[in-house]
Design a protein around this motif. Structure first.
Motif, mmCIF file in Angstrom:
data_model
loop_
_atom_site.group_PDB
_atom_site.id
_atom_site.type_symbol
_atom_site.label_atom_id
_atom_site.label_comp_id
_atom_site.label_asym_id
_atom_site.label_seq_id
_atom_site.Cartn_x
_atom_site.Cartn_y
_atom_site.Cartn_z
ATOM 1 N N ILE A 132 0.839 -1.203 0.000
ATOM 2 C CA ILE A 132 0.000 0.000 0.000
ATOM 3 C C ILE A 132 0.875 1.254 0.000
ATOM 4 O O ILE A 132 0.614 2.214 -0.731
ATOM 5 N N ALA A 135 2.273 1.668 -3.410
ATOM 6 C CA ALA A 135 1.238 2.101 -4.352
ATOM 7 C C ALA A 135 0.909 3.581 -4.171
ATOM 8 O O ALA A 135 0.742 4.306 -5.160
ATOM 9 N N THR A 136 0.846 4.052 -2.927
ATOM 10 C CA THR A 136 0.549 5.479 -2.731
ATOM 11 C C THR A 136 1.697 6.341 -3.254
ATOM 12 O O THR A 136 1.468 7.446 -3.737
ATOM 13 N N SER A 139 1.056 6.849 -6.806
ATOM 14 C CA SER A 139 -0.189 7.489 -7.219
ATOM 15 C C SER A 139 -0.235 8.981 -6.898
ATOM 16 O O SER A 139 -1.240 9.618 -7.174
ATOM 17 N N VAL A 140 0.829 9.545 -6.310
ATOM 18 C CA VAL A 140 0.832 10.990 -6.067
ATOM 19 C C VAL A 140 1.855 11.664 -6.985
ATOM 20 O O VAL A 140 2.884 11.079 -7.320
ATOM 21 N N LYS A 146 2.909 13.526 4.178
ATOM 22 C CA LYS A 146 1.885 12.533 4.513
ATOM 23 C C LYS A 146 2.356 11.140 4.098
ATOM 24 O O LYS A 146 2.250 10.186 4.876
ATOM 25 N N GLU A 147 2.898 11.045 2.878
ATOM 26 C CA GLU A 147 3.376 9.750 2.393
ATOM 27 C C GLU A 147 4.612 9.309 3.186
ATOM 28 O O GLU A 147 4.761 8.122 3.507
ATOM 29 N N ARG A 150 3.565 7.904 6.444
ATOM 30 C CA ARG A 150 3.008 6.554 6.299
ATOM 31 C C ARG A 150 4.142 5.528 6.205
ATOM 32 O O ARG A 150 4.081 4.470 6.846
ATOM 33 N N TYR A 156 7.992 1.325 11.586
ATOM 34 C CA TYR A 156 7.910 1.026 13.032
ATOM 35 C C TYR A 156 7.302 -0.352 13.241
ATOM 36 O O TYR A 156 7.801 -1.163 14.025
ATOM 37 N N MET B 138 -7.592 3.315 1.794
ATOM 38 C CA MET B 138 -6.271 3.930 1.699
ATOM 39 C C MET B 138 -6.208 4.960 0.557
ATOM 40 O O MET B 138 -5.513 5.969 0.651
ATOM 41 N N PHE B 139 -6.953 4.675 -0.539
ATOM 42 C CA PHE B 139 -6.836 5.552 -1.705
ATOM 43 C C PHE B 139 -8.001 6.528 -1.829
ATOM 44 O O PHE B 139 -8.150 7.180 -2.849
ATOM 45 N N TYR B 142 -6.783 9.844 -2.696
ATOM 46 C CA TYR B 142 -5.737 9.845 -3.722
ATOM 47 C C TYR B 142 -6.312 9.844 -5.127
ATOM 48 O O TYR B 142 -5.591 9.857 -6.086
ATOM 49 N N ARG B 148 -4.347 14.251 -5.446
ATOM 50 C CA ARG B 148 -3.350 15.317 -5.240
ATOM 51 C C ARG B 148 -2.267 15.219 -6.307
ATOM 52 O O ARG B 148 -1.918 14.125 -6.706
#
Lengths: 176, 148
Positions: A132, A135-136, A139-140, A146-147, A150, A156, B138-139, B142, B148
């Motif tokens: 995830i 993938a984020t 996708s930005v 923020k990413e 995450r 952690y 989660m998305f 997005y 964004r």
């Protein structure tokens, strides 16, 4: 806390039936587990390099050198190592079942599969979390705090699961 | 932050002293205890180790707060005598105003566990729904309007 409970189960059963323990723990393949453990511990290191890249707000590699790797490359490597660990654990389970140690065969079997199995589930959950995060990052347009946060939070979790495994390894494979 | 760090170092030291005192005390007291309560060493391990671990955990938090304080570069407004209340008005993070995804996720997890208990084929549907809900949640911010 959850794993503390599992450790408590292990030690309680061990103290009540020491002869089952000495008999069944001889089936364990220590060198194989040691290699697997090393891979998991090293995956924590690669994960941390991914976090350093995320803190530089650098999602992807800027070149071929390892020092130019971004978070995505490091996390893919971590994912691969974590997947190798889980695969190795399944292989180990198959060997042990083949030799007659199952969840129902003895109190040792129950304790062994419960503790290592729940750890394996946590590792699998961490692998999904890595996917995830990766993938984020894709996708930005702008990889921001923020990413990065995450990625740090997932790291952690990964370190925690790693530390729990070190404890499990010491108790199950070294102390026996 | 310095105050917090010092408080946890004090706590750590206190628990360490308490652990030592408890060990000695239980050792002395055990000599008078009924024989079925005694063990070979005459030490009550649960309390000794519990207090020792409390000391270690307090030291862990103290160390972490100390490192955090060194890394933050400046004093927080709440640590300064000349700051105003609104100086501490930090960014609180991002909170979704509303989202249906948690309900979908709960439904997926419920189906998954019902399936494990009742019939395994239901668990596959539950697993699929769980994956969809996780990715959807989660998305959520997005894609579409919120991308964004």
């Amino acid at each position: 806390m959850f794993f503390a409970g599992l450790f408590a189960i292990y030690f309680t059963l061990r103290s009540t039936s020491p002869e089952v323990w000495s008999q069944d723990s001889a089936l364990l393949n220590i060198p194989f587990a040691l290699v697997n453990t090393t891979i998991l511990v090293l995956s924590s290191v690669t994960c941390q390099f991914g976090v350093f890249a995320a803190e530089r707000l650098q999602p992807r590699a800027t070149g071929w050198k390892i020092s130019q790797w971004g978070m995505v490359e490091w996390f893919f490597l971590t994912y691969a190592m974590g997947a190798i660990f889980v695969t190795g654990q399944i292989f180990e389970y198959a060997e042990l079942v083949h030799e007659g140690l199952t969840l129902a065969s003895s109190s040792y079997g129950s304790a062994f599969y419960l503790t290592t199995g729940f750890h394996g589930l946590h590792v699998t959950g961490g692998l999904i979390a890595f996917l995830i995060v990766i993938a984020t990052a894709f996708s930005v347009k702008n990889f921001g705090h923020k990413e990065a946060t995450r990625a740090i939070v997932v790291s952690y979790y990964w370190h925690f699961v790693d530390v729990v495994w070190i404890g499990l390894f010491l108790v199950i494979y070294v102390l026996k | 932050m310095i105050a917090n760090t010092r408080l946890f170092w004090v706590l750590s030291g206190f628990f360490l002293v308490a652990s030592i005192a408890y060990t000695i005390w239980s050792y002395v007291y055990y000599a008078d205890a009924p024989s079925e309560l005694q063990n070979e060493l005459g030490i009550e391990w649960v309390g000794s180790i519990g207090l020792l671990l409390s000391s270690t955990l307090a030291a862990l938090i103290a160390f972490y707060l100390g490192r955090l304080h060194k890394a933050q570069g400046a004093e927080l407004p709440e640590d300064r005598l000349d700051s105003n209340i609104d100086d501490g008005d930090a960014e609180q993070g991002f909170f979704s105003p509303w989202s249906w995804w948690p309900i979908v996720l709960a439904a997926g997890a419920s189906l998954l566990f019902v399936g494990i208990a009742v019939g395994v084929w239901i668990a596959f549907i539950g697993a699929g729904l769980t994956v969809i809900a996780l990715v959807g949640w989660m998305f959520e911010y997005y894609r579409g309007n919120f991308a964004r």
